[in-house]
Design a protein around this motif. Structure first.
Motif, short mmCIF file in Angstrom:
data_model
loop_
_atom_site.label_atom_id
_atom_site.label_comp_id
_atom_site.label_asym_id
_atom_site.label_seq_id
_atom_site.Cartn_x
_atom_site.Cartn_y
_atom_site.Cartn_z
N LEU A 67 0.83 -1.20 0.00
CA LEU A 67 0.00 0.00 0.00
C LEU A 67 0.86 1.26 0.00
O LEU A 67 0.62 2.21 -0.76
CB LEU A 67 -0.92 0.00 1.22
CG LEU A 67 -2.02 -1.06 1.28
CD1 LEU A 67 -2.57 -1.17 2.69
CD2 LEU A 67 -3.13 -0.74 0.29
N ALA A 68 1.88 1.27 0.85
CA ALA A 68 2.73 2.45 0.97
C ALA A 68 3.48 2.74 -0.32
O ALA A 68 3.61 3.90 -0.73
CB ALA A 68 3.72 2.25 2.12
N VAL A 69 3.98 1.71 -0.98
CA VAL A 69 4.73 1.91 -2.22
C VAL A 69 3.86 2.61 -3.28
O VAL A 69 4.31 3.53 -3.96
CB VAL A 69 5.26 0.56 -2.75
CG1 VAL A 69 5.75 0.70 -4.19
CG2 VAL A 69 6.39 0.06 -1.87
N VAL A 70 2.62 2.16 -3.42
CA VAL A 70 1.75 2.78 -4.42
C VAL A 70 1.46 4.23 -4.07
O VAL A 70 1.53 5.12 -4.93
CB VAL A 70 0.43 1.99 -4.56
CG1 VAL A 70 -0.50 2.69 -5.56
CG2 VAL A 70 0.70 0.56 -5.01
N GLY A 75 2.93 10.16 -5.06
CA GLY A 75 3.34 11.39 -4.39
C GLY A 75 2.44 11.81 -3.25
O GLY A 75 2.38 13.00 -2.90
N VAL A 76 1.76 10.87 -2.64
CA VAL A 76 0.85 11.20 -1.54
C VAL A 76 1.65 11.65 -0.31
O VAL A 76 2.66 11.04 0.04
CB VAL A 76 -0.02 9.97 -1.18
CG1 VAL A 76 -0.81 10.21 0.10
CG2 VAL A 76 -0.96 9.65 -2.33
N GLY A 77 1.18 12.74 0.30
CA GLY A 77 1.88 13.27 1.46
C GLY A 77 1.05 14.31 2.18
O GLY A 77 -0.19 14.31 2.10
N PRO A 78 1.70 15.23 2.89
CA PRO A 78 0.99 16.25 3.67
C PRO A 78 0.00 17.05 2.82
O PRO A 78 0.29 17.40 1.67
CB PRO A 78 2.12 17.14 4.20
CG PRO A 78 3.30 16.21 4.28
CD PRO A 78 3.16 15.31 3.09
N SER A 92 -4.60 -0.25 6.35
CA SER A 92 -5.19 0.53 5.25
C SER A 92 -5.11 2.02 5.52
O SER A 92 -5.01 2.82 4.58
CB SER A 92 -6.65 0.11 5.04
OG SER A 92 -6.75 -1.30 4.88
N ALA A 93 -5.18 2.43 6.78
CA ALA A 93 -5.08 3.84 7.16
C ALA A 93 -3.67 4.21 7.59
O ALA A 93 -3.22 5.35 7.41
CB ALA A 93 -6.05 4.15 8.29
N GLU A 94 -2.98 3.24 8.16
CA GLU A 94 -1.64 3.48 8.69
C GLU A 94 -0.69 4.06 7.66
O GLU A 94 0.09 4.97 7.94
CB GLU A 94 -1.09 2.14 9.21
CG GLU A 94 0.30 2.18 9.78
CD GLU A 94 0.74 0.80 10.22
OE1 GLU A 94 1.47 0.71 11.22
OE2 GLU A 94 0.34 -0.20 9.57
N LEU A 99 2.91 8.51 5.74
CA LEU A 99 3.44 9.38 4.70
C LEU A 99 3.12 10.85 4.93
O LEU A 99 3.44 11.69 4.10
CB LEU A 99 2.91 8.94 3.33
CG LEU A 99 3.37 7.54 2.87
CD1 LEU A 99 2.67 7.16 1.57
CD2 LEU A 99 4.88 7.49 2.69
N GLY A 100 2.47 11.14 6.04
CA GLY A 100 2.13 12.52 6.36
C GLY A 100 0.80 12.98 5.79
O GLY A 100 0.41 14.13 5.97
N ALA A 101 0.12 12.07 5.09
CA ALA A 101 -1.21 12.39 4.56
C ALA A 101 -2.25 12.22 5.66
O ALA A 101 -1.95 11.81 6.78
CB ALA A 101 -1.53 11.50 3.37
N THR A 102 -3.49 12.52 5.33
CA THR A 102 -4.58 12.46 6.31
C THR A 102 -5.54 11.33 5.98
O THR A 102 -6.26 11.39 4.97
CB THR A 102 -5.37 13.78 6.32
OG1 THR A 102 -4.48 14.86 6.67
CG2 THR A 102 -6.51 13.73 7.33
#
Length: 376
Positions: A67-70, A75-78, A92-94, A99-102
């Motif tokens: 999940l994190a790699v995708v 470019g998912v982040g803050p 799934s949420a972790e 990555l700093g996203a919400t």
């Protein structure tokens, strides 16, 4: 009924069936000594692509990394909102929070346990109102059946949102005659030992039909590698599928189709015998399930579980607390009105033993026990 040796998941029975092949596969790896990205990894990835129909398949260290790699590739982040059902496992949420996203929580349908498209659509506008960019949605195929990805995809496409299907529990299932692995912009899965297709440790995979995305995924899982080993062109991670695990998974994949049929046979017997005493799982139109779990909805769940245990029937609760209520996640936003279905399910779901080697005698005992405990 007490004292029966019923296994919730029986990995030993599966191992006994293919132990000679697993031993031979491990021996081949020991003989050639290519423990990292050895030939078995590429062979298994090719088999995964062939099995699912996906154009590209990449092994990785585990389902969470997948999940994190995708998300990293996108470019998912803050400042980004990643929409996640509240009723699922934490991974799934972790990854979004990592990555700093919400993580932005949405609700699910009670009858399928999967993401509610209307809740997702409502959440998009609310996330934007909070100043977040609606970036990705993670429909989770909970308990083995695909989410309603076509409905999610339509909403996502209309709003510029990427669709990352979390198929940690549904590898092998189909939706409208397409296998899991070909839906969304990308799909991930897990080979944790208890999964329908599991290894003897951790493992995962990523699927996509997008060649350019595939190149970035391949790079990120290998420390951001470019054309040369020591030319790292982006931030990546160390997330490779071990050669030994690939060798094991190759042998398990060979018998996987017949195991899916056996799982479906068990589920059909459970449903026929229990649908009049409890809420049994429902499949959406056009879907098949690999029955990672067979999950009932019951009242007074804890008492029912305790009585089943006394009778020698193991059960499990997936999941006792909705993500939006968990200590590390309850500060994240969610759709207005909360996630009442997720909250309700967390107090009422109960999963029965489910594996391909569950005998009819054991199934009958489980069924009789559940009916008796529920007063029928």
């Amino acid at each position: 009924m007490a004292g029966a040796n019923i296994q919730f998941i029986d990995l030993a029975a599966q191992q006994a069936k293919i132990r000679d092949k697993i031993d031979a596969g491990i021996a081949r790896v020991l003989d050639h000594g290519q423990y990292i990205m050895g030939p078995e990894v590429r062979e298994f990835e090719a088999q995964l692509a062939g099995f699912t129909g996906a154009e590209h398949a990449f092994g990785c260290a585990n389902g969470t990394d997948a999940l994190a790699v995708v998300l990293m590739a996108w470019g998912v982040g803050p400042g980004h909102a990643v929409f996640v059902p509240s009723f699922t496992y934490v991974a799934s949420a972790e990854v979004a929070g990592m990555l700093g996203a919400t993580p932005f929580f949405v609700d699910v349908h009670e009858d399928t346990f999967n993401i509610d498209p209307e809740s997702f659509e409502k959440a998009i506008g609310e996330a934007k109102a909070l100043g977040l960019e609606a970036t990705a949605v993670v429909p989770v195929d909970l308990f083995g059946q695909p989410a309603d990805v076509p409905a999610i995809q339509r909403i996502a496409d209309a709003n510029g949102v990427k669709v990352l299907v979390d198929a940690a529990q549904s590898f092998g299932a189909t939706l409208h005659n397409k296998r899991v692995g070909t839906w969304g912009h990308a799909t991930t899965t897990s080979f944790f030992p208890a999964k329908p297709l599991g290894c003897y440790g951790d493992g995962g995979a990523i699927f996509t039909n997008d060649a350019e995305l595939g190149k970035v995924i391949d790079s990120i899982r290998l420390h951001g590698k470019g054309r040369e080993k020591y030319d790292n062109v982006r931030i990546g991670m160390n997330s490779r599928l071990d050669t030994l695990q690939a060798a094991i998974l190759k042998e398990k994949l060979a018998i996987f189709p017949e195991e899916v049929i056996a799982r479906d046979r068990v589920a059909a017997r459970y449903t026929a015998a229990l649908k009049d005493v409890a809420r049994t799982p429902k499949l959406i139109d056009g879907a098949t399930s690999v029955w990672a779990q067979y999950t009932l909805i019951v009242d007074d769940r804890d008492a029912v579980q305790a009585k089943c245990k006394e009778a020698g029937v193991p059960t499990m609760v997936y999941y006792p607390v909705a993500l939006s209520q968990q200590t590390g996640y309850k500060h994240y936003p969610g759709v207005s009105g909360g996630t009442p279905v997720s909250d309700s399910l967390s107090g009422r779901v109960l999963s029965l033993p489910m594996h391909p080697y569950l005998t009819e005698d054991d199934q009958d005992m489980i069924i009789e026990t559940v009916r008796t405990v529920l007063g029928f």
